[in-house]
Write an enzyme that holds these catalytic residues in place. Structure first.
Site, mmCIF file in Angstrom:
data_model
loop_
_atom_site.group_PDB
_atom_site.id
_atom_site.type_symbol
_atom_site.label_atom_id
_atom_site.label_comp_id
_atom_site.label_asym_id
_atom_site.label_seq_id
_atom_site.Cartn_x
_atom_site.Cartn_y
_atom_site.Cartn_z
ATOM 1 N N VAL A 11 0.826 -1.207 0.000
ATOM 2 C CA VAL A 11 0.000 0.000 0.000
ATOM 3 C C VAL A 11 0.861 1.259 0.000
ATOM 4 O O VAL A 11 0.675 2.171 -0.810
ATOM 5 C CB VAL A 11 -0.962 -0.013 1.212
ATOM 6 N N THR A 122 -5.237 -0.588 7.586
ATOM 7 C CA THR A 122 -6.569 -1.029 8.014
ATOM 8 C C THR A 122 -6.528 -1.246 9.522
ATOM 9 O O THR A 122 -5.821 -2.133 10.005
ATOM 10 C CB THR A 122 -6.937 -2.347 7.296
ATOM 11 N N CYS A 259 -5.453 -9.572 3.141
ATOM 12 C CA CYS A 259 -6.559 -8.721 3.604
ATOM 13 C C CYS A 259 -7.805 -9.498 4.035
ATOM 14 O O CYS A 259 -8.208 -9.399 5.188
ATOM 15 C CB CYS A 259 -6.922 -7.716 2.513
ATOM 16 N N LYS A 319 -3.195 -15.082 -5.266
ATOM 17 C CA LYS A 319 -3.956 -14.839 -6.492
ATOM 18 C C LYS A 319 -2.959 -14.530 -7.604
ATOM 19 O O LYS A 319 -1.776 -14.268 -7.319
ATOM 20 C CB LYS A 319 -4.964 -13.704 -6.305
#
Ligand SMILES: NC(=O)c1ccc[n+]([C@@H]2O[C@H](COP(=O)([O-])OP(=O)(O)OC[C@H]3O[C@@H](n4cnc5c(N)ncnc54)[C@H](O)[C@@H]3O)[C@@H](O)[C@H]2O)c1
Length: 395
Positions: A11, A122, A259, A319
């Site tokens: 991020v 977060t 996440c 992924k």
């Protein structure tokens, strides 16, 4: 504007290079000296399509610099100082906020002039209020706190930065948001301004909803297997309804990554400590935990002599288009296969340096992984995975 970004991970680094590209002067700070040295040499510590070009562009323009906190926090604070350090899952499922607290404590102690502290990490709902009370309110200079959760997707992070669906900004006083409106002036996206707790909740609720869609379609897939229906047709049929949308309706081995698993667990924890039993979310998490075990259960049924078989595990990243293996299903599947006595040969085109469970071996090509294998489990949905298996079957 002068901007400091603290944390050069998925991020923070994306935020730093994109803000520099937008014309801001960005100092990106990370405690890892080797990461900083690599970045100053133009080498990205993460795989993200297009990021090295933006690092090079930022360094060449002089608008992007990388440093460790060694010069001292006082000299590193900018008018906008963004916190993007990690908030991994603690043993009890809560978000571990120690990195965030450490940085906010250091900034509060070092502050000598007013600035805006932007929280991109977060953090649990209520964290902003707690940080203000515990640190910011005791600082020698005024520090305005803005919650600005991040929604980018690894593997498409640069596109997501500029084409985000929304910018969420939470503050105790809407006047605190003025510098953020200027910071993001070139991004064409709806801006939602809320209080701090609502902005914090939006991040968790978004990830919980997407996780719910994934667990839902996996439940439907399991039902399809039982009743003889085709999950691909069923998912298409559901997704054509605009109220539902086709996104996040791909049945598979469940969600992973840095996440969804930690944020769903953290939201369940937040609900519990606030006296609320979030039953739906608990079911979503349980379904996901079970889903990633199904390939091994099915394989053990199909191949009773699994302990004499080689199994190719195709994909280590959680992924495609990323080398991030945090909470990746492959790392639950490999130990199970090894427990069953199978020989495990793993391959991933990007995640090449990650340690494997003891007993599993890494192969440099998909063909080496498949050579002599009785079965293959596609653990990452690489676009090429179908052709790998197709060619292997033909051979
Ligand atoms: N990865 C994603 O796709 C994603 C998307 C949205 C939100 N988030 C959230 O953003 C936050 C950051 O996630 P990430 O994936 O970038 O994490 P990351 O682990 O990739 O990066 C965190 C960085 O912070 C650095 N750091 C830690 N303590 C520091 C300190 N005291 N001073 C300076 N640097 C320090 C670490 O060295 C590391 O490079 C998390 O809260 C995460 O939940 C992540």
């Amino acid at each position: 504007m002068q901007v400091t970004v603290i944390g050069a991970g998925y991020v923070g680094l994306v935020a730093a290079v994109c803000l520099a590209r937008s014309g801001h002067s960005v100092t990106c700070v990370d405690i890892d000296p080797s990461r900083v040295a690599g970045l100053n040499a133009g080498v990205s510590p993460i795989h993200e399509p297009g990021i090295e070009a933006l690092i090079a562009e930022g360094l060449a323009s002089g608008r992007l610099t990388f440093t460790t906190p060694d010069p001292g926090w006082a000299s590193l604070i900018s008018e906008i100082t963004i916190v993007a350090v990690g908030t991994p899952m603690a043993d009890n499922g809560a978000a571990d906020l120690s990195q965030v607290r450490e940085v906010v404590r250091a900034l509060s102690q070092a502050a000598t002039r007013p600035f805006t502290l932007v929280m991109k990490s977060t953090v649990a709902v209520g964290t902003g209020a707690a940080l203000i009370e515990r640190y910011l309110s005791r600082a020698a200079a005024e520090i305005r706190y803005v919650s600005n959760p991040e929604f980018l997707r690894e593997g498409r992070a640069l596109d997501d930065w500029y084409a985000t669906d929304r910018i969420v900004l939470g503050a105790a006083d809407p006047a605190d948001l003025a510098p953020l409106r200027e910071l993001y002036a070139d991004i064409d996206a709806p801006v939602l301004e809320t209080d701090i707790a609502s902005a914090e909740t939006i991040k968790y609720a978004s990830n919980a909803f997407l996780s719910t869609k994934i667990s839902f379609i996996n439940e439907i897939a399991n039902l399809c297997d039982a009743v003889g229906a085709d999950i691909d047709d069923v998912a298409r049929g559901i997704g054509l309804d605009v109220r539902i949308s086709p996104h996040f309706l791909h049945a598979g081995i469940g969600y992973g990554g840095s996440c969804f698993p930690k944020d769903t667990r953290a939201l369940e924890f937040i609900a519990a400590i606030n006296g609320y039993q979030f039953s739906l979310l608990k079911a979503v998490i349980d379904v996901n935990n079970r889903q990633r075990l199904l390939p091994v259960i099915r394989l053990a049924r199909a191949l009773p002599d699994l302990d004499r078989r080689k199994v190719a595990v195709l994909g280590l990243a959680f992924k495609p288009q990323t080398d991030d293996v945090r909470e990746a299903p492959a790392f639950d599947i490999m130990p199970l296969l090894l427990e069953e006595g199978a020989e495990v040969a793993a391959y991933d085109p990007l995640a090449r340096a990650v340690p494997l469970p003891a007993g599993a071996t890494r192969r440099d090509t998909v063909w080496e992984a498949l050579e002599g294998a009785s079965a293959a489990i596609i653990t990452t949905e690489w676009p090429s995975s179908a052709s790998w298996i197709g060619s292997a079957c033909a051979a």
